[in-house]
Design an enzyme around this catalytic site. Structure first.
Site, PDB file in Angstrom:
ATOM      1  N   LYS A   5       0.812  -1.215   0.000  1.00  0.00           N
ATOM      2  CA  LYS A   5       0.000   0.000   0.000  1.00  0.00           C
ATOM      3  C   LYS A   5       0.849   1.270   0.000  1.00  0.00           C
ATOM      4  CE  LYS A   5      -3.837  -2.270  -0.067  1.00  0.00           C
ATOM      5  NZ  LYS A   5      -3.259  -3.573  -0.416  1.00  0.00           N
ATOM      6  N   GLY A  29     -10.522  -4.363   3.928  1.00  0.00           N
ATOM      7  CA  GLY A  29     -10.996  -3.746   5.165  1.00  0.00           C
ATOM      8  C   GLY A  29     -10.323  -4.273   6.407  1.00  0.00           C
ATOM      9  N   GLU A  33      -2.677   7.626   7.465  1.00  0.00           N
ATOM     10  CA  GLU A  33      -3.209   8.668   6.595  1.00  0.00           C
ATOM     11  C   GLU A  33      -4.189   9.527   7.390  1.00  0.00           C
ATOM     12  OE1 GLU A  33      -3.457   6.273   2.332  1.00  0.00           O
ATOM     13  OE2 GLU A  33      -5.213   6.364   3.621  1.00  0.00           O
ATOM     14  N   HIS A  85     -16.974   5.419  -0.482  1.00  0.00           N
ATOM     15  CA  HIS A  85     -16.037   4.473  -1.101  1.00  0.00           C
ATOM     16  C   HIS A  85     -16.555   4.200  -2.515  1.00  0.00           C
ATOM     17  CE1 HIS A  85     -13.492   0.600  -0.654  1.00  0.00           C
ATOM     18  NE2 HIS A  85     -13.778   0.788  -1.924  1.00  0.00           N
ATOM     19  N   LYS A  98     -17.691  -4.312   2.614  1.00  0.00           N
ATOM     20  CA  LYS A  98     -18.880  -3.971   1.832  1.00  0.00           C
ATOM     21  C   LYS A  98     -19.983  -5.026   2.005  1.00  0.00           C
ATOM     22  CE  LYS A  98     -15.386  -2.573  -1.483  1.00  0.00           C
ATOM     23  NZ  LYS A  98     -14.633  -3.014  -2.675  1.00  0.00           N
ATOM     24  N   GLU A 117      -9.643   1.824  -6.326  1.00  0.00           N
ATOM     25  CA  GLU A 117     -10.564   2.251  -5.280  1.00  0.00           C
ATOM     26  C   GLU A 117     -10.195   3.656  -4.793  1.00  0.00           C
ATOM     27  OE1 GLU A 117     -10.726  -0.742  -2.217  1.00  0.00           O
ATOM     28  OE2 GLU A 117     -12.020  -2.004  -3.464  1.00  0.00           O
ATOM     29  N   ARG A 170      -7.449  -8.038  -9.240  1.00  0.00           N
ATOM     30  CA  ARG A 170      -8.201  -9.280  -9.521  1.00  0.00           C
ATOM     31  C   ARG A 170      -9.657  -8.919  -9.724  1.00  0.00           C
ATOM     32  NH1 ARG A 170     -11.328  -8.184  -4.869  1.00  0.00           N
ATOM     33  NH2 ARG A 170      -9.998  -8.038  -3.030  1.00  0.00           N
ATOM     34  N   VAL A 212     -15.622  -9.040  -5.771  1.00  0.00           N
ATOM     35  CA  VAL A 212     -16.865  -9.698  -5.352  1.00  0.00           C
ATOM     36  C   VAL A 212     -18.059  -9.033  -6.045  1.00  0.00           C
ATOM     37  CG1 VAL A 212     -18.337 -10.235  -3.380  1.00  0.00           C
ATOM     38  CG2 VAL A 212     -15.841 -10.252  -3.112  1.00  0.00           C
ATOM     39  N   ARG A 233     -25.049  -8.552  -0.435  1.00  0.00           N
ATOM     40  CA  ARG A 233     -24.317  -9.748  -0.003  1.00  0.00           C
ATOM     41  C   ARG A 233     -25.052 -10.373   1.183  1.00  0.00           C
ATOM     42  NH1 ARG A 233     -17.853  -8.284  -0.057  1.00  0.00           N
ATOM     43  NH2 ARG A 233     -17.882  -6.785  -1.797  1.00  0.00           N
TER      44      ARG A 233
END
Length: 446
Positions: free
Chosen positions: A118, A167, A202, A210, A239, A277, A294, A297, A340
């Protein structure tokens, strides 16, 4: 067209079934790998071949590279699809696949490694001219250094694991005292989950949304976006409801965000499917958050508004073929929402493994489920049991269809978050599109 003769799917659950479905349509043979806990799972039965790769714990099965590569060799697979989670963003696994002679269906190992760090990803995007959240550009060596940096930036801050994702490994901190308590525990958690306890921090963006942008690039230099997904409905930084397009962005903001995502992906020569993102503040200013190298979801909502099969595009790109840009519509086609469904307590979010006694679902909605009636939800893996996706000509129509779909769901035998999802659809703030990532805990969980 058959891009590969046989593909091994190094994953489980609904994403394994999703990949199998596209492969069958394309006449590609599939190999499922499974743990002993998944021996009766649907994806195992639906694949053309299946190989047990170990006991239930993920380190002894779905994270065991040697066993997965051995299964690929024994079955004569020529490509490996990692799905999401597990080894999907592991540069060493992508490299191993290539070294062993298999096509890895994803970006290069070097890009996975770069964006998986990151701190390195922040620096890369800043160099590409993408706004980043004010913070430190290196790993923190001690809590004292963290406190100095936090006081320069100003509380509240977000303490993050450099190798984190999904997350996990992040915590909001409001003071020096909280930072002293959080530093060691967050580092330990990062080391446990990711094998790397490096932390950075940060500035915490208040009232954040988001929003992410779907990116697709081929090896011939074509790189495009497929618009954005709004992912601000979360619990515990994960999420639970996504929609596309975002109800927050106007056309100018959408164009700017998507252009930034393409610029960032181009700066690293990205190929295959990926997601940039962003955190967007209340004034509409956006900042790079991370890149997922990748399939996501929540990819079905993008498929619903574009008509693109993203799994097929992954296969096509991995086979070295160019993107068919004519397949992309000129603008998003309607609106799509995904919910979900988790086997968990709807208020505490604690997982609820057990046998699904009853599972009745609306047959008119798009369903991406890992289980069926009578299956066991094991305690070993993520408790998501499936996704419900609706599409409408307008956002209001997509919401109405989702409300109807949730009302028609009948589940017994396990606790689940169906009541929470229904509450979200009924909430005036959600219906108006005026929500942020704190919506669930501030509006629904009291």
């Amino acid at each position: 067209m058959s891009y590969f003769k046989k593909v091994l799917i190094a994953n489980r659950g609904e994403i394994a079934r999703r990949i199998i479905r596209t492969c069958k349509r394309l006449s590609i043979q599939t190999v499922a790998v499974y743990s002993e806990a998944d021996k009766d799972a649907l994806f195992v039965r639906e694949a053309d071949e299946a190989v047990c790769i170990g006991p239930a714990p993920v380190k002894k099965s779905y994270l065991d590279m040697d066993n997965i590569i051995r299964a690929a060799k024994e079955t004569g697979a020529c490509a490996i699809h990692p799905g999401y989670g597990f080894l999907a963003e592991n540069g060493a696994f992508a490299e191993r696949c290539t070294e062993e002679g298999f096509t890895f269906i994803g970006p290069s190992a070097s890009v996975i490694r770069l964006m998986g760090d990151k701190i390195a990803a922040r620096n890369q995007m800043q160099a590409a001219g993408i706004p980043i959240v004010p913070g430190v550009d290196h790993g923190l060596s001690s809590v004292e250094e963290a406190k100095r940096a936090a006081n320069e930036i100003g509380y509240p801050i977000m303490l993050k694991a450099s190798a984190g994702g999904g997350g996990i490994g992040m915590q909001i901190v409001h003071s020096d005292q909280e930072l002293e308590k959080a530093f060691e525990s967050t580092a330990q958690r990062a080391g446990s989950y990711f094998g790397d306890d490096t932390l950075f921090l940060e500035k915490y963006i208040t009232s954040p949304r988001h929003i992410e942008v779907q990116i697709v690039g081929d090896s011939l230099g074509n790189l495009v976006h497929l618009w954005e997904r709004e992912c601000s409905i979360q619990r515990r930084n994960q999420k639970i409801v996504e929609e596309a397009p975002s109800p927050f962005l106007d056309p100018q903001a959408r164009e700017a965000l998507c252009a930034a995502a393409v610029r960032g992906a181009a700066s690293i020569g990205y190929t295959n499917v990926g997601t940039m993102e962003f955190i967007v503040d209340g004034q509409g200013e956006y900042y790079f958050l991370e890149m997922n190298t990748r399939i996501q979801v929540e990819h079905p909502v993008t498929e619903e508004i574009t008509g693109v099969d993203l799994v097929e595009w992954q296969l096509k790109i991995a086979a070295g073929l160019p993107l068919d840009l004519d397949e992309i519509p000129l603008s998003p086609q309607g609106h799509s929402i995904e919910c979900r469904l988790y086997a968990e307590d709807a208020r505490t979010f604690m997982p609820s493994p057990g046998k699904i006694e009853t599972l009745r679902l609306p047959d008119w909605a798009r369903l991406e489920f890992a289980v069926t009636e009578g299956n066991q939800v094991t305690p070993f893996y993520d408790p998501m049991i499936g996704k419900i996706i609706t599409h409408g000509a307008s956002r209001q129509e997509a919401i109405r269809k989702m409300k109807d779909a949730l009302e028609q769901c009948v589940i017994s035998g396990i606790k689940n978050n169906l009541p929470l999802l229904a509450s979200i659809m009924d909430d005036p703030a959600f219906q108006a599109g005026t929500y942020d990532t704190k919506f669930v805990e501030s509006a629904l969980i009291k």
